[in-house]
Design a protein around this motif. Structure first.
Motif, PDB file in Angstrom:
ATOM      1  N   LYS A 368       0.834  -1.207   0.000  1.00 18.51           N
ATOM      2  CA  LYS A 368       0.000   0.000   0.000  1.00 18.51           C
ATOM      3  C   LYS A 368       0.867   1.255   0.000  1.00 18.51           C
ATOM      4  N   LEU A 369       1.942   1.223   0.834  1.00 20.91           N
ATOM      5  CA  LEU A 369       2.845   2.373   0.901  1.00 20.91           C
ATOM      6  C   LEU A 369       3.547   2.605  -0.442  1.00 20.91           C
ATOM      7  N   LEU A 370       3.947   1.491  -1.080  1.00 14.61           N
ATOM      8  CA  LEU A 370       4.587   1.627  -2.385  1.00 14.61           C
ATOM      9  C   LEU A 370       3.617   2.194  -3.426  1.00 14.61           C
ATOM     10  N   ALA A 371       2.370   1.754  -3.327  1.00 12.60           N
ATOM     11  CA  ALA A 371       1.356   2.237  -4.267  1.00 12.60           C
ATOM     12  C   ALA A 371       1.105   3.741  -4.093  1.00 12.60           C
ATOM     13  N   LYS A 372       1.328   4.227  -2.865  1.00 14.55           N
ATOM     14  CA  LYS A 372       1.129   5.655  -2.601  1.00 14.55           C
ATOM     15  C   LYS A 372       2.345   6.485  -3.025  1.00 14.55           C
ATOM     16  N   GLY A 373       3.402   5.801  -3.477  1.00 15.22           N
ATOM     17  CA  GLY A 373       4.579   6.527  -3.940  1.00 15.22           C
ATOM     18  C   GLY A 373       5.681   6.665  -2.922  1.00 15.22           C
ATOM     19  N   GLU A 374       5.563   5.976  -1.775  1.00 16.47           N
ATOM     20  CA  GLU A 374       6.632   6.039  -0.763  1.00 16.47           C
ATOM     21  C   GLU A 374       7.918   5.435  -1.341  1.00 16.47           C
ATOM     22  N   SER A 375       9.055   5.882  -0.881  1.00 13.46           N
ATOM     23  CA  SER A 375      10.325   5.352  -1.369  1.00 13.46           C
ATOM     24  C   SER A 375      10.531   3.924  -0.855  1.00 13.46           C
ATOM     25  N   ILE A 376      11.292   3.167  -1.629  1.00  9.86           N
ATOM     26  CA  ILE A 376      11.555   1.774  -1.237  1.00  9.86           C
ATOM     27  C   ILE A 376      12.279   1.727   0.107  1.00  9.86           C
ATOM     28  N   GLU A 377      13.221   2.634   0.329  1.00 12.65           N
ATOM     29  CA  GLU A 377      13.956   2.666   1.586  1.00 12.65           C
ATOM     30  C   GLU A 377      13.031   2.868   2.760  1.00 12.65           C
ATOM     31  N   ALA A 378      12.086   3.820   2.630  1.00  8.20           N
ATOM     32  CA  ALA A 378      11.140   4.112   3.710  1.00  8.20           C
ATOM     33  C   ALA A 378      10.207   2.932   3.953  1.00  8.20           C
ATOM     34  N   VAL A 379       9.782   2.279   2.876  1.00  8.13           N
ATOM     35  CA  VAL A 379       8.876   1.127   3.001  1.00  8.13           C
ATOM     36  C   VAL A 379       9.583  -0.031   3.697  1.00  8.13           C
TER      37      VAL A 379
END
Length: 423
Positions: A368-379
């Protein structure tokens, strides 16, 4: 998981009582089905079972969450048509480690009438195959028996347990030699065509008797055995009319009733003008009516009568027995360790299921976080932190709960589980 065994053998029960509990190999499957069905109405619906039945013993091995020796005892007494009290006076019961030790000793030939004999190992393997075919053998009993076979192999390889042993067949030949001055002048009849008769025929044939005959219910099988020794085959139905021809009679069939009766032997003696006959009944139940033994000029021996002969030389093998017991002790310890670990299987399954549930939840959150555009590092950071918190939550809660003594015990356990690298 609990393992238990009960049985009776040549040291605890007379031949006629053992005969009531003898099961032919083709009877094992329906007998096991009957035994396991008897548990279904109680609190033991999933019972593993195996039955070992030979001329010297009948033993039942079972495994389930809870031992049920009394129930198994009652079922066996009923199957043999005897009072439970009578069976108990001649039977033995074994639980867990002692059951394993007994199985290992039996497989290794340490509990046999013929110390160190190898035939019982083959009989045990036949019994295990029968139980497996019947669907009665689960992982616990399978482990017990496979370890029994491995221990038996090690005992025979590392010790001289089989050295100087005298088989039942060899004992019969020795006794016959005491009655007849020259076995080359005798005519020998074998009744049956199974493993025991095959062994007996091999020993007698080595003495080069005048003739050998095999009487069997199935003529084809009798012919196959007789041809190996240059003998003739005859039908079992012809036995009474031809009995007088033979000086030596060795019988071992799976018949539930005697097949050589007193009257037939009396007529044979009359036709022989009372020349002596040597008879060996290796069957359980008996093939030859016990009253035959009282006849003059008849020398009848049963499996129990041969006990004194086959045990000669046993003192020479006592050092090997001591070595074998050490091997068996190690085998029992290994099996009990494995059995103890089996108790943790449900907990391990629950832990794995819980871990999978946490992992799935964190993976879904990460997607879900990736789908929202969060960075891979943050996810990745959020996912690892989420998994760590889920894993540590229970331990942290326990550290803050209870009194000082319980917290100290919890702290030691958590330290052992989570801080192993620092120790």
């Amino acid at each position: 998981m609990s393992v238990w065994a009960l049985g009776l053998n040549h040291t605890t029960a007379p031949l006629d009582l053992r005969g009531r509990f003898a099961f032919a190999l083709d009877q094992i499957a329906p007998t096991l089905q009957s035994l396991r069905s008897s548990f279904s109405s109680g609190r033991h619906p999933q019972v593993e079972a195996a039955i070992i039945s030979t001329c010297n013993r009948t033993e039942i091995y079972c495994a389930s969450e809870h031992a049920a020796l009394d129930h198994t005892f009652g079922w066996l007494a009923q199957s043999g048509g005897v009072a439970p009290a009578l069976l108990r006076s001649h039977a033995y019961t074994l639980h867990d480690g002692e059951a394993a030790r007994h199985a290992f000793r039996v497989a290794s030939g340490l509990d046999s009438m013929v110390l160190g004999e190898a035939q019982i190992l083959g009989q045990m393997k036949d019994a295990v195959r029968a139980a497996e075919t019947a669907g009665a053998l689960g992982s616990t009993l399978n482990q017990l028996f496979q370890r029994s076979f491995a221990v038996a192999k090690e005992v025979r390889t590392a010790t001289e347990i089989g050295a100087h042993s005298i088989s039942m067949a060899a004992a019969a030949v020795r006794l016959a030699g005491q009655l007849f001055e020259d076995l080359r002048k005798t005519r020998v009849l074998f009744v049956g065509a199974g493993e025991m008769i095959d062994l007996a025929a091999t020993h007698f044939a080595a003495k080069e008797p005048k003739s050998i005959a095999v009487a069997n219910r199935t003529l084809e099988r009798g012919e196959k055995l007789a041809s190996r020794f240059g003998g003739e085959a005859m039908r079992l139905a012809d036995l009474p009319s031809r009995l007088a021809e033979f000086d030596i009679v060795v019988s071992c069939t799976a018949s539930t009733l005697p097949i050589i009766g007193l009257g037939a032997v009396e007529r044979a003696l009359k036709a022989r003008k009372h020349r002596p006959m040597f008879m060996v009944d290796l069957a359980v139940p008996r093939d030859i009516e016990p009253e035959v033994k009282a006849l003059e000029d008849i020398y009848l021996y049963t499996v129990d009568d041969l006990a004194q002969v086959v045990q000669q030389g046993q003192a020479n093998r006592q050092a090997a027995v001591a070595q074998a017991e050490v091997i068996i002790d190690a085998g029992v310890q290994n099996f009990m360790h494995w059995l103890g670990q089996r108790g943790t299987v449900p907990l391990i399954q629950q832990l794995n299921a819980q871990a999978d549930e946490w992992r799935a939840a964190e993976m879904a959150r990460a997607r879900k976080l990736l789908a929202k555009g969060e960075s891979i590092e943050a996810v990745l950071e959020a996912m690892s932190r989420g998994l760590t918190q889920k894993m540590m939550h229970g331990a942290m809660a326990e550290l803050h709960a209870g009194d000082a003594a319980s917290r100290e015990q919890t702290a030691q356990t958590i330290s052992r589980l989570f801080l192993r690298k620092e120790r």
